[in-house]
Design a protein around this motif. Structure first.
Motif, PDB file in Angstrom:
ATOM      1  N   THR A 298      -2.745  -3.958  -9.384  1.00 36.96           N
ATOM      2  CA  THR A 298      -2.429  -2.950 -10.659  1.00 36.96           C
ATOM      3  C   THR A 298      -1.144  -3.180 -11.321  1.00 36.96           C
ATOM      4  O   THR A 298      -1.003  -3.048 -12.515  1.00 36.96           O
TER       5      THR A 298
ATOM      6  N   TYR B 288      -1.354  10.274 -11.199  1.00 38.31           N
ATOM      7  CA  TYR B 288      -1.794  10.847 -10.231  1.00 38.31           C
ATOM      8  C   TYR B 288      -1.251  12.306  -9.822  1.00 38.31           C
ATOM      9  O   TYR B 288      -1.548  12.745  -8.584  1.00 38.31           O
TER      10      TYR B 288
ATOM     11  N   ALA C 242       0.982  -1.212   0.040  1.00 43.19           N
ATOM     12  CA  ALA C 242       0.024  -0.009   0.018  1.00 43.19           C
ATOM     13  C   ALA C 242       0.833   1.268  -0.176  1.00 43.19           C
ATOM     14  O   ALA C 242       1.983   1.165   0.642  1.00 43.19           O
TER      15      ALA C 242
ATOM     16  N   LEU D 251      -1.611  -2.960  -4.237  1.00 44.14           N
ATOM     17  CA  LEU D 251      -1.210  -2.539  -5.506  1.00 44.14           C
ATOM     18  C   LEU D 251      -0.759  -3.635  -6.610  1.00 44.14           C
ATOM     19  O   LEU D 251      -0.199  -3.147  -7.509  1.00 44.14           O
TER      20      LEU D 251
ATOM     21  N   PHE E  90       2.987   5.087 -12.819  1.00 43.19           N
ATOM     22  CA  PHE E  90       1.824   5.157 -12.025  1.00 43.19           C
ATOM     23  C   PHE E  90       1.604   6.476 -11.202  1.00 43.19           C
ATOM     24  O   PHE E  90       0.392   6.936 -10.871  1.00 43.19           O
TER      25      PHE E  90
ATOM     26  N   GLY F 106      -3.202  11.130  -1.404  1.00 47.05           N
ATOM     27  CA  GLY F 106      -3.186   9.756  -2.407  1.00 47.05           C
ATOM     28  C   GLY F 106      -3.168   8.454  -1.212  1.00 47.05           C
ATOM     29  O   GLY F 106      -2.570   8.724  -0.345  1.00 47.05           O
ATOM     30  N   ASN F 107      -4.177   7.466  -1.761  1.00 45.82           N
ATOM     31  CA  ASN F 107      -4.478   6.465  -0.713  1.00 45.82           C
ATOM     32  C   ASN F 107      -4.417   5.154  -1.738  1.00 45.82           C
ATOM     33  O   ASN F 107      -5.467   5.017  -2.497  1.00 45.82           O
ATOM     34  N   PHE F 108      -3.479   4.340  -1.899  1.00 46.09           N
ATOM     35  CA  PHE F 108      -3.643   3.296  -2.931  1.00 46.09           C
ATOM     36  C   PHE F 108      -3.206   1.785  -2.042  1.00 46.09           C
ATOM     37  O   PHE F 108      -2.268   1.550  -1.426  1.00 46.09           O
TER      38      PHE F 108
END
Length: 247
Positions: free
Chosen positions: A222, A239, A203, A219, A235, A214-216
């Motif tokens: 992706t 953003y 993450a 991953l 990536f 931003g909060n991912f």
């Protein structure tokens, strides 16, 4: 002539005022109202009323179209001056491609100019490494950082292939983007749940000016289990989490 109650309330009668109490046989005064002036159309025929309005509208639309054509011609002339080739017969010449190439170059140039304008804000702020966070310094490293600095934090755990790949990628990017603060923190230190460890890693969290931008999570879905710094870089750029650069 005596004044009625209405006359006293409304004031004395003005010229051409008609009252039902006056003699109905009195001839009405001559009107001084001006008649509308006729207009001549472009064909030499006098147009009045609705036809005149339609003719004016047609002339206006024609003038508007001519102005748009003139503006478009000037825009293309300016773009052509900055294109890589000025020969329209050159092999592979495409005006649309030339316009797009010039606009891409111009946009990148403007970004660099703006970055240079505010470069003093980043003066002396360089990292060039990955900072390891713990539960004791996590909040401090975020809240005490300069407002202009972007902080990217990787939440990871050992023996997870995608987390290992992410750690390698942020190490590479920390050398390239030295004004960005890259950090990593173990999930156990961040005190996240076991469910998050099993389903949410790797993450990334991104902060700026003490706010999360931003909060991912997860991953690997992706980027895959094995990816490269260029993949992560693209990536993050998508953003707007990394500064732009121009070659």
């Amino acid at each position: 002539m005596s004044l009625s109650l209405d006359d006293k309330l409304l004031g004395e009668k003005v010229q051409n005022y008609c009252s039902s109490s006056e003699d109905e046989d009195t001839p009405a005064p001559t009107s001084n109202v001006k008649r509308p002036v006729s207009r001549a159309s472009s064909k030499g025929v006098v147009q009045t009323g609705p036809k005149g309005v339609i003719e004016d509208w047609r002339n206006y639309k024609k003038l508007e179209f001519e102005k748009k054509e003139e503006a478009e011609t000037k825009r293309k002339e300016i773009l052509q001056k900055h294109s890589l080739t000025c020969d329209p017969n050159a092999k592979g010449y495409d005006s649309d491609d030339e316009d797009k190439e010039f606009m891409d170059w111009y946009n990148k140039k403007r970004i660099v100019e703006l970055q240079s304008k505010f470069a003093s804000k980043w003066a002396g702020i360089t990292f060039g490494k990955v900072t390891t966070l713990t539960h004791t310094n996590y909040v401090e490293e975020i809240e005490n950082e300069e407002k202009v600095v972007t902080i990217i934090i990787h939440i990871y755990e050992d023996n997870i292939p995608a987390c290992d790949a992410m750690n390698g990628c942020i190490q590479v990017l920390s050398q390239k983007y030295r004004n960005v603060k890259f950090c990593k923190v173990k999930a156990s230190e961040a005190q996240v749940s076991r469910n998050f460890v099993e389903n949410g890693l790797p993450a990334l969290l991104a902060y700026k000016n003490n706010e999360i931008i931003g909060n991912f999570v997860a991953l690997a879905d992706t980027l895959g289990e094995d990816f490269y710094a260029a993949d992560l870089e693209a990536f993050l750029h998508s953003y707007s989490l990394l500064p732009m650069s121009i070659d």
